[in-house]
Design a protein around this motif. Structure first.
Motif, PDB file in Angstrom:
ATOM      1  N   MET A   1       0.840  -1.115  -0.007  1.00 52.22           N
ATOM      2  CA  MET A   1       0.021  -0.242   0.029  1.00 52.22           C
ATOM      3  C   MET A   1       0.964   1.356  -0.201  1.00 52.22           C
ATOM      4  O   MET A   1       1.850   1.368   0.887  1.00 52.22           O
ATOM      5  CB  MET A   1      -0.971  -0.167   1.194  1.00 52.22           C
ATOM      6  N   ARG A   2       0.475   2.391  -0.810  1.00 48.80           N
ATOM      7  CA  ARG A   2       1.187   3.568  -0.983  1.00 48.80           C
ATOM      8  C   ARG A   2       0.337   4.670  -0.510  1.00 48.80           C
ATOM      9  O   ARG A   2      -0.764   4.618  -1.094  1.00 48.80           O
ATOM     10  CB  ARG A   2       1.894   3.779  -2.234  1.00 48.80           C
ATOM     11  N   LEU A   3       0.643   5.641   0.121  1.00 45.03           N
ATOM     12  CA  LEU A   3      -0.122   6.743   0.146  1.00 45.03           C
ATOM     13  C   LEU A   3      -0.121   7.567  -1.113  1.00 45.03           C
ATOM     14  O   LEU A   3       1.027   7.828  -1.560  1.00 45.03           O
ATOM     15  CB  LEU A   3       0.324   7.831   1.372  1.00 45.03           C
ATOM     16  N   ASN A   4      -1.291   7.715  -1.744  1.00 49.73           N
ATOM     17  CA  ASN A   4      -1.498   8.579  -3.027  1.00 49.73           C
ATOM     18  C   ASN A   4      -1.451   9.896  -2.917  1.00 49.73           C
ATOM     19  O   ASN A   4      -0.460  10.690  -3.520  1.00 49.73           O
ATOM     20  CB  ASN A   4      -2.629   8.177  -3.645  1.00 49.73           C
ATOM     21  N   GLN A   5      -2.125  10.598  -2.067  1.00 46.75           N
ATOM     22  CA  GLN A   5      -2.381  11.971  -1.713  1.00 46.75           C
ATOM     23  C   GLN A   5      -2.968  12.396  -0.609  1.00 46.75           C
ATOM     24  O   GLN A   5      -3.725  11.675  -0.014  1.00 46.75           O
ATOM     25  CB  GLN A   5      -2.989  12.796  -3.105  1.00 46.75           C
ATOM     26  N   VAL A   6      -2.892  13.527  -0.299  1.00 47.18           N
ATOM     27  CA  VAL A   6      -3.624  14.422   0.899  1.00 47.18           C
ATOM     28  C   VAL A   6      -4.278  15.385   0.088  1.00 47.18           C
ATOM     29  O   VAL A   6      -3.558  16.056  -0.787  1.00 47.18           O
ATOM     30  CB  VAL A   6      -2.689  14.677   1.955  1.00 47.18           C
ATOM     31  N   THR A   7      -5.472  15.677   0.565  1.00 45.46           N
ATOM     32  CA  THR A   7      -6.497  16.752   0.121  1.00 45.46           C
ATOM     33  C   THR A   7      -6.608  17.763   0.982  1.00 45.46           C
ATOM     34  O   THR A   7      -7.435  17.023   2.134  1.00 45.46           O
ATOM     35  CB  THR A   7      -7.468  16.505  -0.912  1.00 45.46           C
ATOM     36  N   VAL A   8      -6.546  18.854   0.964  1.00 44.47           N
ATOM     37  CA  VAL A   8      -6.779  20.049   1.940  1.00 44.47           C
ATOM     38  C   VAL A   8      -7.920  20.978   1.372  1.00 44.47           C
ATOM     39  O   VAL A   8      -7.897  21.097   0.253  1.00 44.47           O
ATOM     40  CB  VAL A   8      -5.780  20.563   2.740  1.00 44.47           C
TER      41      VAL A   8
ATOM     42  N   THR B   1       1.845  13.119  -3.809  1.00 38.72           N
ATOM     43  CA  THR B   1       0.921  14.319  -4.412  1.00 38.72           C
ATOM     44  C   THR B   1       0.174  14.880  -3.287  1.00 38.72           C
ATOM     45  O   THR B   1      -0.139  14.268  -2.359  1.00 38.72           O
ATOM     46  CB  THR B   1      -0.036  14.007  -5.472  1.00 38.72           C
ATOM     47  N   PHE B   2      -0.152  16.219  -3.484  1.00 39.17           N
ATOM     48  CA  PHE B   2      -1.098  16.939  -2.487  1.00 39.17           C
ATOM     49  C   PHE B   2      -1.939  17.644  -3.498  1.00 39.17           C
ATOM     50  O   PHE B   2      -1.510  18.167  -4.568  1.00 39.17           O
ATOM     51  CB  PHE B   2       0.029  17.728  -1.720  1.00 39.17           C
ATOM     52  N   SER B   3      -3.178  17.875  -2.907  1.00 39.86           N
ATOM     53  CA  SER B   3      -4.317  18.558  -3.435  1.00 39.86           C
ATOM     54  C   SER B   3      -5.035  19.545  -2.801  1.00 39.86           C
ATOM     55  O   SER B   3      -4.897  19.394  -1.453  1.00 39.86           O
ATOM     56  CB  SER B   3      -5.264  17.491  -4.150  1.00 39.86           C
ATOM     57  N   LEU B   4      -5.521  20.479  -3.512  1.00 42.74           N
ATOM     58  CA  LEU B   4      -6.431  21.439  -2.890  1.00 42.74           C
ATOM     59  C   LEU B   4      -7.997  21.570  -3.322  1.00 42.74           C
ATOM     60  O   LEU B   4      -7.831  21.185  -4.693  1.00 42.74           O
ATOM     61  CB  LEU B   4      -5.893  22.990  -3.281  1.00 42.74           C
ATOM     62  N   HIS B   5      -8.671  21.393  -2.449  1.00 47.96           N
ATOM     63  CA  HIS B   5     -10.218  21.442  -2.885  1.00 47.96           C
ATOM     64  C   HIS B   5     -10.904  22.720  -2.498  1.00 47.96           C
ATOM     65  O   HIS B   5     -10.899  22.717  -1.273  1.00 47.96           O
ATOM     66  CB  HIS B   5     -11.116  20.167  -2.657  1.00 47.96           C
ATOM     67  N   HIS B   6     -11.381  23.470  -3.322  1.00 46.55           N
ATOM     68  CA  HIS B   6     -12.267  24.554  -2.833  1.00 46.55           C
ATOM     69  C   HIS B   6     -13.306  24.277  -2.096  1.00 46.55           C
ATOM     70  O   HIS B   6     -14.134  23.503  -2.583  1.00 46.55           O
ATOM     71  CB  HIS B   6     -12.679  25.508  -3.848  1.00 46.55           C
TER      72      HIS B   6
ATOM     73  N   LEU C   1      -3.175  17.644  10.639  1.00 44.64           N
ATOM     74  CA  LEU C   1      -1.778  18.401  10.473  1.00 44.64           C
ATOM     75  C   LEU C   1      -1.077  17.572   9.232  1.00 44.64           C
ATOM     76  O   LEU C   1      -0.946  16.712   9.366  1.00 44.64           O
ATOM     77  CB  LEU C   1      -1.426  18.507  11.710  1.00 44.64           C
ATOM     78  N   VAL C   2      -0.605  18.634   8.320  1.00 45.13           N
ATOM     79  CA  VAL C   2       0.005  18.038   7.355  1.00 45.13           C
ATOM     80  C   VAL C   2       1.568  18.361   7.298  1.00 45.13           C
ATOM     81  O   VAL C   2       1.958  19.466   7.887  1.00 45.13           O
ATOM     82  CB  VAL C   2      -0.402  18.599   6.000  1.00 45.13           C
ATOM     83  N   TYR C   3       2.321  17.268   7.248  1.00 50.11           N
ATOM     84  CA  TYR C   3       3.899  17.244   7.487  1.00 50.11           C
ATOM     85  C   TYR C   3       4.531  17.298   6.135  1.00 50.11           C
ATOM     86  O   TYR C   3       4.267  16.236   5.351  1.00 50.11           O
ATOM     87  CB  TYR C   3       4.507  16.160   8.403  1.00 50.11           C
ATOM     88  N   PHE C   4       5.487  18.069   5.871  1.00 51.49           N
ATOM     89  CA  PHE C   4       6.467  18.139   4.795  1.00 51.49           C
ATOM     90  C   PHE C   4       7.780  18.008   5.104  1.00 51.49           C
ATOM     91  O   PHE C   4       8.223  18.852   6.021  1.00 51.49           O
ATOM     92  CB  PHE C   4       6.253  19.368   3.900  1.00 51.49           C
ATOM     93  N   GLU C   5       8.386  17.015   4.979  1.00 53.42           N
ATOM     94  CA  GLU C   5      10.150  16.786   5.381  1.00 53.42           C
ATOM     95  C   GLU C   5      10.731  17.606   4.303  1.00 53.42           C
ATOM     96  O   GLU C   5      10.599  17.472   3.107  1.00 53.42           O
ATOM     97  CB  GLU C   5      10.229  15.390   5.166  1.00 53.42           C
ATOM     98  N   VAL C   6      11.721  18.140   4.801  1.00 55.01           N
ATOM     99  CA  VAL C   6      13.043  18.906   4.051  1.00 55.01           C
ATOM    100  C   VAL C   6      14.295  18.584   4.558  1.00 55.01           C
ATOM    101  O   VAL C   6      14.545  18.072   5.759  1.00 55.01           O
ATOM    102  CB  VAL C   6      12.725  20.431   4.176  1.00 55.01           C
TER     103      VAL C   6
END
Length: 135
Positions: A1-8, A50-55, A66-71
């Motif tokens: 299983m892989r995480l496809n995307q998060v939509t905020v 991937t990461f998405s925005l939905h109005h 809470l969305v985490y982005f690693e740098v």
């Protein structure tokens, strides 16, 4: 299983798109004012997440999820983003779980954490299962 995307949720499409582009995400779908999709920079990974925005109308913002982005270099990224005009809730701080984290909000009020963890992301000393040396 892989995480496809998060939509905020987003309220102001253009402001949210600009925010995530400033973070360094690569826009791959542009369907204003309802939907945008981004790829995270791959940095050697097989497939970028991937990461998405939905109005949505009337979204008041939220602390969760809470969305985490690693740098790779949180301090340098923090300085770059502050210079680009982004405001942070908190600057980079070393946490007891061995991550370094900084928090900010996107234009819709979603809480975002930029962090640097390296091996500690998947292989902290308290991990259940194989250690970092057995991966």
């Amino acid at each position: 299983m892989r995480l496809n995307q998060v939509t905020v949720p987003c309220v102001e499409y253009e402001k949210s798109v600009a925010f995530y582009k400033t973070l360094g995400l690569i826009q791959i779908v542009d369907s204003p004012p309802r939907y945008a999709r981004f790829e995270c920079p791959a940095d050697g990974w097989d497939e970028p997440a991937t990461f998405s925005l939905h109005h949505v109308e009337g979204w008041p913002g939220a602390d969760d999820p809470l969305v985490y982005f690693e740098v790779d270099d949180l301090d340098a990224e923090y300085e770059r983003l502050v210079a680009a005009g982004l405001s942070f809730i908190s600057p980079p701080v070393d946490q007891s779980w061995k991550w370094r984290e900084a928090y900010l909000r996107d234009p819709a009020g979603n809480r975002i954490c930029l962090y640097q963890a390296g091996e500690m992301r998947r292989f902290p000393p308290w991990r259940i299962g194989p250690s970092a040396h057995e991966k």
